[in-house]
Design a protein around this motif. Sequence first.
Motif, mmCIF file in Angstrom:
data_model
loop_
_atom_site.group_PDB
_atom_site.id
_atom_site.type_symbol
_atom_site.label_atom_id
_atom_site.label_comp_id
_atom_site.label_asym_id
_atom_site.label_seq_id
_atom_site.Cartn_x
_atom_site.Cartn_y
_atom_site.Cartn_z
ATOM 1 N N ALA A 38 0.107 -9.540 -11.163
ATOM 2 C CA ALA A 38 0.566 -9.668 -9.860
ATOM 3 C C ALA A 38 1.925 -9.765 -9.558
ATOM 4 C CB ALA A 38 -0.063 -11.224 -9.512
ATOM 5 N N ALA A 39 2.730 -10.035 -10.369
ATOM 6 C CA ALA A 39 4.350 -10.002 -10.380
ATOM 7 C C ALA A 39 4.681 -8.625 -10.178
ATOM 8 C CB ALA A 39 4.936 -10.688 -11.478
ATOM 9 N N LEU A 40 3.968 -7.805 -11.000
ATOM 10 C CA LEU A 40 4.301 -6.294 -10.708
ATOM 11 C C LEU A 40 4.068 -5.718 -9.238
ATOM 12 C CD1 LEU A 40 3.256 -3.385 -13.417
ATOM 13 C CD2 LEU A 40 2.847 -3.348 -11.005
ATOM 14 N N ARG A 41 2.983 -6.080 -8.619
ATOM 15 C CA ARG A 41 2.437 -5.621 -7.416
ATOM 16 C C ARG A 41 3.517 -6.383 -6.401
ATOM 17 N NH1 ARG A 41 -2.690 -7.153 -9.496
ATOM 18 N NH2 ARG A 41 -2.803 -8.967 -8.419
ATOM 19 N N MET B 292 -7.381 -0.489 -6.643
ATOM 20 C CA MET B 292 -7.087 0.029 -5.225
ATOM 21 C C MET B 292 -6.943 -1.252 -4.332
ATOM 22 S SD MET B 292 -9.437 3.451 -4.678
ATOM 23 C CE MET B 292 -9.135 4.632 -5.465
ATOM 24 N N ALA B 293 -7.974 -2.387 -4.494
ATOM 25 C CA ALA B 293 -7.875 -3.322 -3.514
ATOM 26 C C ALA B 293 -6.747 -4.314 -3.852
ATOM 27 C CB ALA B 293 -9.284 -4.304 -4.079
ATOM 28 N N ASP B 294 -6.215 -4.316 -5.137
ATOM 29 C CA ASP B 294 -5.136 -5.240 -5.325
ATOM 30 C C ASP B 294 -3.905 -4.668 -4.898
ATOM 31 O OD1 ASP B 294 -6.582 -7.007 -6.682
ATOM 32 O OD2 ASP B 294 -6.394 -6.218 -8.712
ATOM 33 N N LEU B 295 -3.805 -3.342 -4.701
ATOM 34 C CA LEU B 295 -2.806 -2.579 -4.308
ATOM 35 C C LEU B 295 -2.443 -2.645 -2.737
ATOM 36 C CD1 LEU B 295 -2.307 0.068 -6.908
ATOM 37 C CD2 LEU B 295 -0.447 -1.888 -6.596
ATOM 38 N N ALA B 296 -3.573 -2.942 -2.178
ATOM 39 C CA ALA B 296 -3.639 -2.632 -0.647
ATOM 40 C C ALA B 296 -2.689 -3.553 -0.070
ATOM 41 C CB ALA B 296 -4.982 -2.772 -0.157
ATOM 42 N N PRO B 297 -2.745 -4.994 -0.333
ATOM 43 C CA PRO B 297 -1.596 -5.647 0.418
ATOM 44 C C PRO B 297 -0.169 -5.225 0.169
ATOM 45 C CG PRO B 297 -3.188 -7.021 -0.967
ATOM 46 C CD PRO B 297 -3.449 -5.613 -1.322
ATOM 47 N N ALA B 298 0.261 -4.457 -0.726
ATOM 48 C CA ALA B 298 1.511 -4.077 -0.788
ATOM 49 C C ALA B 298 1.951 -2.494 -0.031
ATOM 50 C CB ALA B 298 1.974 -3.713 -2.459
ATOM 51 N N GLY B 299 0.514 -2.324 0.802
ATOM 52 C CA GLY B 299 0.716 -1.278 1.506
ATOM 53 C C GLY B 299 0.615 0.034 0.812
ATOM 54 N N CYS B 300 0.122 -0.158 -0.307
ATOM 55 C CA CYS B 300 -0.111 1.146 -1.058
ATOM 56 C C CYS B 300 -1.321 2.015 -1.148
ATOM 57 C CB CYS B 300 0.051 0.924 -2.637
ATOM 58 S SG CYS B 300 2.164 0.453 -2.778
ATOM 59 N N ASP B 301 -1.393 3.184 -0.706
ATOM 60 C CA ASP B 301 -2.801 3.887 -0.865
ATOM 61 C C ASP B 301 -2.879 5.036 -1.795
ATOM 62 O OD1 ASP B 301 -3.525 2.776 1.810
ATOM 63 O OD2 ASP B 301 -2.664 4.035 2.902
ATOM 64 N N TYR B 302 -4.219 5.085 -2.427
ATOM 65 C CA TYR B 302 -4.314 6.000 -3.223
ATOM 66 C C TYR B 302 -4.282 7.364 -2.906
ATOM 67 C CZ TYR B 302 -6.691 8.768 -6.968
ATOM 68 O OH TYR B 302 -6.915 9.750 -8.055
ATOM 69 N N GLN C 21 0.723 6.072 -2.798
ATOM 70 C CA GLN C 21 2.022 5.961 -1.637
ATOM 71 C C GLN C 21 1.952 4.506 -0.783
ATOM 72 O OE1 GLN C 21 2.240 10.053 -0.243
ATOM 73 N NE2 GLN C 21 4.332 9.750 -0.399
ATOM 74 N N ARG C 22 3.405 4.266 -0.869
ATOM 75 C CA ARG C 22 3.242 3.229 0.278
ATOM 76 C C ARG C 22 3.373 3.739 1.739
ATOM 77 N NH1 ARG C 22 7.339 -2.037 0.055
ATOM 78 N NH2 ARG C 22 5.836 -3.327 1.154
ATOM 79 N N HIS C 23 2.733 3.003 2.683
ATOM 80 C CA HIS C 23 2.905 3.565 4.020
ATOM 81 C C HIS C 23 4.179 3.957 4.415
ATOM 82 C CE1 HIS C 23 -1.007 0.632 4.517
ATOM 83 N NE2 HIS C 23 -1.226 1.833 3.457
ATOM 84 N N HIS C 24 4.143 5.226 5.341
ATOM 85 C CA HIS C 24 5.219 5.653 5.986
ATOM 86 C C HIS C 24 4.942 5.401 7.382
ATOM 87 C CE1 HIS C 24 8.385 8.417 7.177
ATOM 88 N NE2 HIS C 24 9.151 8.162 5.985
ATOM 89 N N PRO C 25 6.050 4.983 8.034
ATOM 90 C CA PRO C 25 6.008 4.903 9.608
ATOM 91 C C PRO C 25 5.359 6.275 10.366
ATOM 92 C CG PRO C 25 7.964 4.028 8.933
ATOM 93 C CD PRO C 25 7.488 4.663 7.540
ATOM 94 N N GLN C 26 5.650 7.216 9.638
ATOM 95 C CA GLN C 26 5.290 8.749 10.178
ATOM 96 C C GLN C 26 3.889 9.152 9.441
ATOM 97 O OE1 GLN C 26 8.562 11.494 10.214
ATOM 98 N NE2 GLN C 26 9.827 10.032 11.471
ATOM 99 N N GLY C 27 3.468 8.508 8.715
ATOM 100 C CA GLY C 27 2.131 8.856 7.908
ATOM 101 C C GLY C 27 2.592 9.582 6.539
ATOM 102 N N ASN C 28 1.753 9.652 5.494
ATOM 103 C CA ASN C 28 2.019 10.214 4.278
ATOM 104 C C ASN C 28 1.453 11.735 4.367
ATOM 105 O OD1 ASN C 28 3.661 8.173 3.123
ATOM 106 N ND2 ASN C 28 2.006 7.201 2.597
ATOM 107 N N GLY C 29 0.472 11.993 5.305
ATOM 108 C CA GLY C 29 -0.056 13.130 5.214
ATOM 109 C C GLY C 29 0.535 14.110 6.038
ATOM 110 N N LEU C 30 0.873 15.197 5.332
ATOM 111 C CA LEU C 30 1.367 16.367 6.064
ATOM 112 C C LEU C 30 0.542 17.197 6.881
ATOM 113 C CD1 LEU C 30 3.206 18.035 2.810
ATOM 114 C CD2 LEU C 30 4.272 16.525 4.760
#
Length: 461
Positions: free
Chosen positions: A137-140, A245-255, A309-318
């Motif tokens: 949890a501390a790592l996240r 995946m579920a644990d990392l979602a609150p940090a805004g990280c998507d697989y 990847q953490r969410h980017h305001p412009q999206g992470n997909g190209l």
Amino acid sequence: MTPPAAHLDGYVTDVAYPDYFHREIMPVWLCSTLQALGRRTPDLQQPYTWLELGCGTGISTVIAAATNPQGQFIGLDLNPDAIAQAQALAQAVGVPNVRFVCQSFEAALAADAEALPPCDFIVSHGVYSWISTSNRAALRQLLERHLRPGGVLYLAYMSQPGSAAMAAAQKLVHLATQDMAGSSTDKTDAGLALLQQMAEAGTGYCTEHPRIATELGQLRGMDRRYIAHEFLNAHWESLHVADVMADLAPAGCDYAGSATLLENIDGASLPEQSLPLLNRLRQQGRSVAAQETFKDIARNQNQRRDIYQRHHPQGNGLSTDAHRHALLAQRIALLPAAPSLQAPLPAAFTLDTRIGPVQMPMAHVAPLLAALQNGPQSYAQLVQLPLYAQQPGAVSQLLQLLAWVGWVQFVRPDWQTDASPAPATSAMLERLNAALALRPCGQPAVHYQAHAAAGSAIPMP
């Protein structure tokens, strides 16, 4: 309460974790993988920050810093002896853009938020499955605090279902040896001996899991320090990818995908008969978590090297055009392990995968290997080769496959092939390679050499 001398927060510290170099955590490897997946990446031609959580003796952190002068590199670990070794290596080599921090994740979280900077990359290998739930949890929380929007997380851990069978064995070894006198390596010997005796006695666990005997045989030939860190920690958990995946979602990280490049190519990494079932899940709109769980079962996956990847305001997909531009700008170099074209090539080569050997026709990659004999080439140049002119998209998967095999390496985007490195940089890399020559990494031991163009290190024949 003061922890026992052999452990800090349940983690083995009386013996050093042996040196391991992980190419998958290098910035160029991560960015080229994300580009192949059609995703935004940090700009490696601009200053960036890279943090390793659980850096051990710092071998990967020092290599990353020495071969990537644009970045600032930080290694963090709770073991003071390991950090002292890391600092000694960095000072002996003279790497200017690296520093090390001796802290647990919970201590780092409790420290001033400005003690660690915003990071473009946070990587952690061989840690997440071996620490307590509170430390995970501390790592996240560290990710949530320090990973920039659009930043990249690399996280490696033991995964279900392939590593689950070892959970009972690890628990027994830990419990049976925790009150024994002696070092962790002595306890390792005693624990392995007990498991071997149980296997020979035909106990139900070993009968139900016949692979245990094979794995015990492999462990006996490995560095006891590695086995101590694998089996003697108080915390050990084989994790489901969906739970991670579920644990990392609150940090805004998507697989995003796997840093084990072959695993991003379904046709090469999954049993052929499973592909229609996976396609059906996709057509039904099942979640990424469901799809990745399916893949883990299909491969009997025992370790994952995930990229988030953490969410980017412009999206992470190209966009399609941006993806194409990113691929065309990639440059690729041939490595010494590639087959020589001076002798006739075999008709096929074998990929050693989780699903067994997979045959790949040599004709599919021979033109790439031939072109790269003349020096690094861009993706734009390679797609002009006659075999690929009508299917340029196939080149991306072939290059990912060849990089995974170790025949090619993606080149740093800021690397100038016609520019000589500064004398101070050349001297630093010479010192690093002299140190690496004395410090083989991994199991079995492999000698590595810093490869500045790739921002990494490569195994030497």
